[in-house]
Design a protein around this motif. Structure first.
Motif, PDB file in Angstrom:
ATOM      1  N   HIS A 129       0.641  -0.838   0.037  1.00 20.35           N
ATOM      2  CA  HIS A 129      -0.079   0.152  -0.471  1.00 20.35           C
ATOM      3  C   HIS A 129       0.640   1.225  -0.161  1.00 20.35           C
ATOM      4  CE1 HIS A 129      -4.465   1.070   1.552  1.00 20.35           C
ATOM      5  NE2 HIS A 129      -3.797   2.466   0.097  1.00 20.35           N
ATOM      6  N   ALA A 130       1.885   1.084   1.051  1.00 20.77           N
ATOM      7  CA  ALA A 130       2.198   2.138   1.215  1.00 20.77           C
ATOM      8  C   ALA A 130       3.250   2.486  -0.177  1.00 20.77           C
ATOM      9  CB  ALA A 130       3.844   2.622   2.335  1.00 20.77           C
ATOM     10  N   ALA A 131       4.191   1.618  -0.566  1.00 19.90           N
ATOM     11  CA  ALA A 131       4.753   1.649  -2.145  1.00 19.90           C
ATOM     12  C   ALA A 131       3.872   2.484  -2.839  1.00 19.90           C
ATOM     13  CB  ALA A 131       5.038   0.409  -2.716  1.00 19.90           C
ATOM     14  N   LEU A 132       2.528   1.781  -3.341  1.00 19.85           N
ATOM     15  CA  LEU A 132       2.003   2.686  -4.129  1.00 19.85           C
ATOM     16  C   LEU A 132       1.234   3.797  -3.924  1.00 19.85           C
ATOM     17  CD1 LEU A 132      -0.637   2.767  -6.316  1.00 19.85           C
ATOM     18  CD2 LEU A 132      -2.188   1.752  -4.763  1.00 19.85           C
ATOM     19  N   ALA A 133       1.025   4.141  -2.602  1.00 24.24           N
ATOM     20  CA  ALA A 133       0.753   5.815  -1.996  1.00 24.24           C
ATOM     21  C   ALA A 133       2.265   6.670  -2.708  1.00 24.24           C
ATOM     22  CB  ALA A 133       1.002   5.852  -0.661  1.00 24.24           C
ATOM     23  N   LEU A 134       3.672   6.163  -2.520  1.00 22.50           N
ATOM     24  CA  LEU A 134       4.233   7.044  -3.113  1.00 22.50           C
ATOM     25  C   LEU A 134       4.575   6.977  -4.925  1.00 22.50           C
ATOM     26  CD1 LEU A 134       7.468   8.209  -2.201  1.00 22.50           C
ATOM     27  CD2 LEU A 134       8.317   5.745  -2.605  1.00 22.50           C
ATOM     28  N   THR A 135       4.455   6.112  -5.550  1.00 28.08           N
ATOM     29  CA  THR A 135       4.344   6.361  -6.847  1.00 28.08           C
ATOM     30  C   THR A 135       3.404   7.421  -7.046  1.00 28.08           C
ATOM     31  OG1 THR A 135       4.313   4.029  -7.432  1.00 28.08           O
ATOM     32  CG2 THR A 135       3.472   4.979  -9.151  1.00 28.08           C
ATOM     33  N   LEU A 136       2.289   7.332  -6.987  1.00 27.01           N
ATOM     34  CA  LEU A 136       1.247   8.883  -6.890  1.00 27.01           C
ATOM     35  C   LEU A 136       2.093   9.754  -6.641  1.00 27.01           C
ATOM     36  CD1 LEU A 136      -2.101   6.682  -6.013  1.00 27.01           C
ATOM     37  CD2 LEU A 136      -1.007   6.915  -8.303  1.00 27.01           C
ATOM     38  N   HIS A 137       2.912   9.548  -4.717  1.00 24.68           N
ATOM     39  CA  HIS A 137       3.339  11.319  -4.763  1.00 24.68           C
ATOM     40  C   HIS A 137       3.878  11.315  -5.200  1.00 24.68           C
ATOM     41  CE1 HIS A 137       3.955  14.717  -1.885  1.00 24.68           C
ATOM     42  NE2 HIS A 137       5.037  13.097  -1.613  1.00 24.68           N
ATOM     43  N   LYS A 138       4.955  10.972  -5.547  1.00 24.57           N
ATOM     44  CA  LYS A 138       6.029  11.066  -6.905  1.00 24.57           C
ATOM     45  C   LYS A 138       4.835  11.562  -8.332  1.00 24.57           C
ATOM     46  CE  LYS A 138       9.936   7.702  -5.068  1.00 24.57           C
ATOM     47  NZ  LYS A 138      10.871   7.357  -5.348  1.00 24.57           N
ATOM     48  N   ALA A 139       4.424  11.227  -8.685  1.00 27.39           N
ATOM     49  CA  ALA A 139       3.721  11.781  -9.512  1.00 27.39           C
ATOM     50  C   ALA A 139       3.185  13.421  -9.314  1.00 27.39           C
ATOM     51  CB  ALA A 139       2.924  10.813 -10.565  1.00 27.39           C
ATOM     52  N   GLY A 140       3.169  13.563  -8.653  1.00 25.62           N
ATOM     53  CA  GLY A 140       2.732  14.936  -8.128  1.00 25.62           C
ATOM     54  C   GLY A 140       1.500  15.284  -7.240  1.00 25.62           C
ATOM     55  N   PHE A 141       1.155  14.161  -6.816  1.00 28.37           N
ATOM     56  CA  PHE A 141      -0.272  14.448  -6.435  1.00 28.37           C
ATOM     57  C   PHE A 141       0.265  14.910  -4.899  1.00 28.37           C
ATOM     58  CE2 PHE A 141      -0.872  12.596 -10.627  1.00 28.37           C
ATOM     59  CZ  PHE A 141      -1.672  13.482 -11.642  1.00 28.37           C
ATOM     60  N   ASN A 142      -0.431  15.088  -3.815  1.00 29.14           N
ATOM     61  CA  ASN A 142      -1.223  15.648  -2.320  1.00 29.14           C
ATOM     62  C   ASN A 142      -2.103  15.765  -2.496  1.00 29.14           C
ATOM     63  OD1 ASN A 142       0.110  14.732  -0.377  1.00 29.14           O
ATOM     64  ND2 ASN A 142       1.580  16.168  -0.023  1.00 29.14           N
ATOM     65  N   PRO A 143      -3.362  14.945  -1.882  1.00 30.93           N
ATOM     66  CA  PRO A 143      -3.323  14.374  -0.779  1.00 30.93           C
ATOM     67  C   PRO A 143      -4.127  12.968  -1.928  1.00 30.93           C
ATOM     68  CG  PRO A 143      -5.263  15.103  -0.829  1.00 30.93           C
ATOM     69  CD  PRO A 143      -4.483  16.289  -1.438  1.00 30.93           C
ATOM     70  N   ILE A 144      -2.653  11.970  -1.051  1.00 30.27           N
ATOM     71  CA  ILE A 144      -3.271  10.723  -1.758  1.00 30.27           C
ATOM     72  C   ILE A 144      -4.527   9.527  -0.664  1.00 30.27           C
ATOM     73  CG2 ILE A 144      -2.647   7.594  -2.389  1.00 30.27           C
ATOM     74  CD1 ILE A 144      -1.163  10.100  -3.716  1.00 30.27           C
TER      75      ILE A 144
ATOM     76  N   ASN B 254       5.250  10.513   7.232  1.00 29.90           N
ATOM     77  CA  ASN B 254       6.697  11.055   8.119  1.00 29.90           C
ATOM     78  C   ASN B 254       7.815  11.711   7.451  1.00 29.90           C
ATOM     79  OD1 ASN B 254       5.309  10.930  10.038  1.00 29.90           O
ATOM     80  ND2 ASN B 254       5.903   9.452  10.931  1.00 29.90           N
ATOM     81  N   GLU B 255       7.525  11.260   6.720  1.00 28.88           N
ATOM     82  CA  GLU B 255       9.074  11.020   5.693  1.00 28.88           C
ATOM     83  C   GLU B 255       8.944  12.138   4.609  1.00 28.88           C
ATOM     84  OE1 GLU B 255      10.589   7.158   3.689  1.00 28.88           O
ATOM     85  OE2 GLU B 255      10.757   6.266   6.297  1.00 28.88           O
ATOM     86  N   THR B 256       7.855  11.905   3.888  1.00 30.18           N
ATOM     87  CA  THR B 256       7.625  13.123   2.973  1.00 30.18           C
ATOM     88  C   THR B 256       6.514  13.960   2.789  1.00 30.18           C
ATOM     89  OG1 THR B 256       5.979  11.457   2.198  1.00 30.18           O
ATOM     90  CG2 THR B 256       7.479  11.036   1.438  1.00 30.18           C
ATOM     91  N   GLY B 257       5.932  13.821   3.837  1.00 37.37           N
ATOM     92  CA  GLY B 257       4.920  14.874   4.327  1.00 37.37           C
ATOM     93  C   GLY B 257       4.197  14.481   3.753  1.00 37.37           C
ATOM     94  N   ILE B 258       3.261  13.776   2.680  1.00 34.56           N
ATOM     95  CA  ILE B 258       2.240  13.200   2.075  1.00 34.56           C
ATOM     96  C   ILE B 258       1.364  13.293   2.824  1.00 34.56           C
ATOM     97  CG2 ILE B 258       2.549  10.438   2.824  1.00 34.56           C
ATOM     98  CD1 ILE B 258       2.099  10.236  -0.268  1.00 34.56           C
ATOM     99  N   ARG B 259       0.342  13.580   2.867  1.00 34.28           N
ATOM    100  CA  ARG B 259      -1.411  14.242   3.496  1.00 34.28           C
ATOM    101  C   ARG B 259      -2.451  12.474   2.756  1.00 34.28           C
ATOM    102  NH1 ARG B 259      -1.658  18.458   0.895  1.00 34.28           N
ATOM    103  NH2 ARG B 259      -3.605  19.019   1.700  1.00 34.28           N
ATOM    104  N   TYR B 260      -3.074  12.227   3.146  1.00 35.01           N
ATOM    105  CA  TYR B 260      -4.103  11.522   2.990  1.00 35.01           C
ATOM    106  C   TYR B 260      -5.418  11.349   3.713  1.00 35.01           C
ATOM    107  CZ  TYR B 260      -0.393   7.882   3.902  1.00 35.01           C
ATOM    108  OH  TYR B 260       0.737   7.574   3.374  1.00 35.01           O
ATOM    109  N   THR B 261      -6.536  11.613   2.399  1.00 31.84           N
ATOM    110  CA  THR B 261      -7.713  11.062   2.548  1.00 31.84           C
ATOM    111  C   THR B 261      -8.384   9.917   2.888  1.00 31.84           C
ATOM    112  OG1 THR B 261      -8.273  11.789   0.489  1.00 31.84           O
ATOM    113  CG2 THR B 261      -8.390  13.804   2.212  1.00 31.84           C
ATOM    114  N   LEU B 262      -9.643   9.197   3.177  1.00 34.34           N
ATOM    115  CA  LEU B 262      -9.933   8.838   3.104  1.00 34.34           C
ATOM    116  C   LEU B 262     -11.185   7.940   2.887  1.00 34.34           C
ATOM    117  CD1 LEU B 262      -9.578   5.131   4.092  1.00 34.34           C
ATOM    118  CD2 LEU B 262     -10.604   5.655   6.153  1.00 34.34           C
ATOM    119  N   HIS B 263     -11.820   7.454   1.529  1.00 40.08           N
ATOM    120  CA  HIS B 263     -13.077   7.600   0.943  1.00 40.08           C
ATOM    121  C   HIS B 263     -13.591   6.148   1.339  1.00 40.08           C
ATOM    122  CE1 HIS B 263     -16.298   6.530  -1.474  1.00 40.08           C
ATOM    123  NE2 HIS B 263     -16.163   7.180  -2.966  1.00 40.08           N
ATOM    124  N   LEU B 264     -14.291   5.804   2.514  1.00 39.91           N
ATOM    125  CA  LEU B 264     -14.473   4.826   3.092  1.00 39.91           C
ATOM    126  C   LEU B 264     -15.872   3.836   2.041  1.00 39.91           C
ATOM    127  CD1 LEU B 264     -16.312   6.766   5.977  1.00 39.91           C
ATOM    128  CD2 LEU B 264     -14.704   5.578   6.172  1.00 39.91           C
TER     129      LEU B 264
END
Length: 305
Positions: A32-47, A74-84
């Motif tokens: 899950h974290a690797a997927l979030a990192l890939t999306l974040h590296k593409a310029g997106f925040n939050p995930i 903690n390492e990247t400053g990435i933010r999250y939202t959650l679609h329930l």
């Protein structure tokens, strides 16, 4: 402006080459974290994490996965939202056992992700059954009576979710989906929640014949999140499905006016593309062409693969 993206990326979650080789290994190896990192590296925040991922990847919200997502945060400053969760749940159904099970699934997903401190929890307060009755050919009075029942049950579920989890009511954003806009707004007002305004759903007529900017004006003090995608404008009930969730510039969304409206109203909450990664990058380029200062530097998506 900061733009996020949904984690429910079919191309990343179910690549055909890996599935044909060893489906079980693919499921077991989901990170899950690797997927979030890939999306974040593409310029997106939050995930925007999706509670429905656990349908396909049981470990998606395991304690270990949450710890990895928290480290990434903690390492990247990435933010999250959650679609329930929305698949297999119906928090507004008249069948009480099904409704109670749906609430349990939603509460569990919130509790799993509390360590990540999501900025917003997006909820489909009604589901596929309510949508079926909404579009059913019924006398107007009968439809109104039935939909009010769905609304009342959705309200009971919202109240239970808030009490069970203790999250602030304004962190729960009820999405504009295939259910009357008026009834959705009434729910948000009654339980003091936020609204997630979905641009494609409103344009498609899913929420009735409310115009997008009329809806924005009416929810502006409750606007907690925007789901951003394009669609041709349609009128309820003459809806052709599958026309929404298109990249910006391919439908009738007035993107420039929308983003100007959000800026003028001081909107700083999540704006999330409900698109594939390729579509979201194309949409960022569309926004950049309108006004370059709205989007950070271009990311070469090919280098991320």
């Amino acid at each position: 402006m900061k733009f996020g993206i949904m984690a429910m990326q079919i191309g990343a979650l179910a690549p055909s080459d890996r599935l044909s080789a060893d489906p079980a290994a693919h499921v077991a190896g989901f990170d899950h974290a690797a997927l979030a990192l890939t999306l974040h590296k593409a310029g997106f925040n939050p995930i925007e994490l999706s509670g429905d991922l656990s349908l396909f990847f049981p470990q998606a919200f395991s304690p270990e996965s949450i710890q990895s997502l928290a480290r990434l945060q903690n390492e990247t400053g990435i933010r999250y939202t959650l679609h329930l969760p929305l698949w297999s749940v119906e928090p507004s159904t008249l069948q009480q056992p099904v409704r109670e099970g749906s609430v349990q699934a939603i509460v569990a997903n919130i509790e799993q992700t509390l360590p990540l401190e999501p900025e917003m929890y997006v909820l489909h307060a009604t589901g596929a059954l309510a949508a079926e009755f909404y579009r059913m050919r019924l006398p107007d009075a009968a439809r109104a009576m039935i939909l009010k029942q769905f609304q009342a049950n959705a309200g009971n579920s919202i109240e239970t979710i808030l009490k069970a989890t203790g999250i602030p009511s304004r962190k729960l954003a009820i999405e504009t989906i295939e259910f009357p806009f008026e009834l959705t707004l009434e729910l948000a007002e009654r339980y003091d929640t936020s609204i997630c305004l979905d641009t494609g759903h409103v344009l498609s007529g899913f929420s009735g014949n409310v115009e997008l900017f009329e809806a924005l004006e009416r929810v502006q003090h409750r606007l907690g999140e925007v789901h951003l995608h394009d669609s041709p404008r349609q009128r309820f009930p003459s809806i052709e499905y599958g026309k929404d969730h298109q990249p910006l510039g391919s439908g009738d969304l007035d993107t420039e006016t929308l983003l100007n409206w959000l800026l003028e109203h001081g909107f700083e909450s999540p704006i999330v593309f409900e698109l594939t990664l390729d579509q979201a990058v194309a949409s960022l380029n569309h926004i950049r062409a309108l006004r370059s200062t709205w989007v950070d530097d271009t990311v070469d998506i090919k280098k991320l693969r």
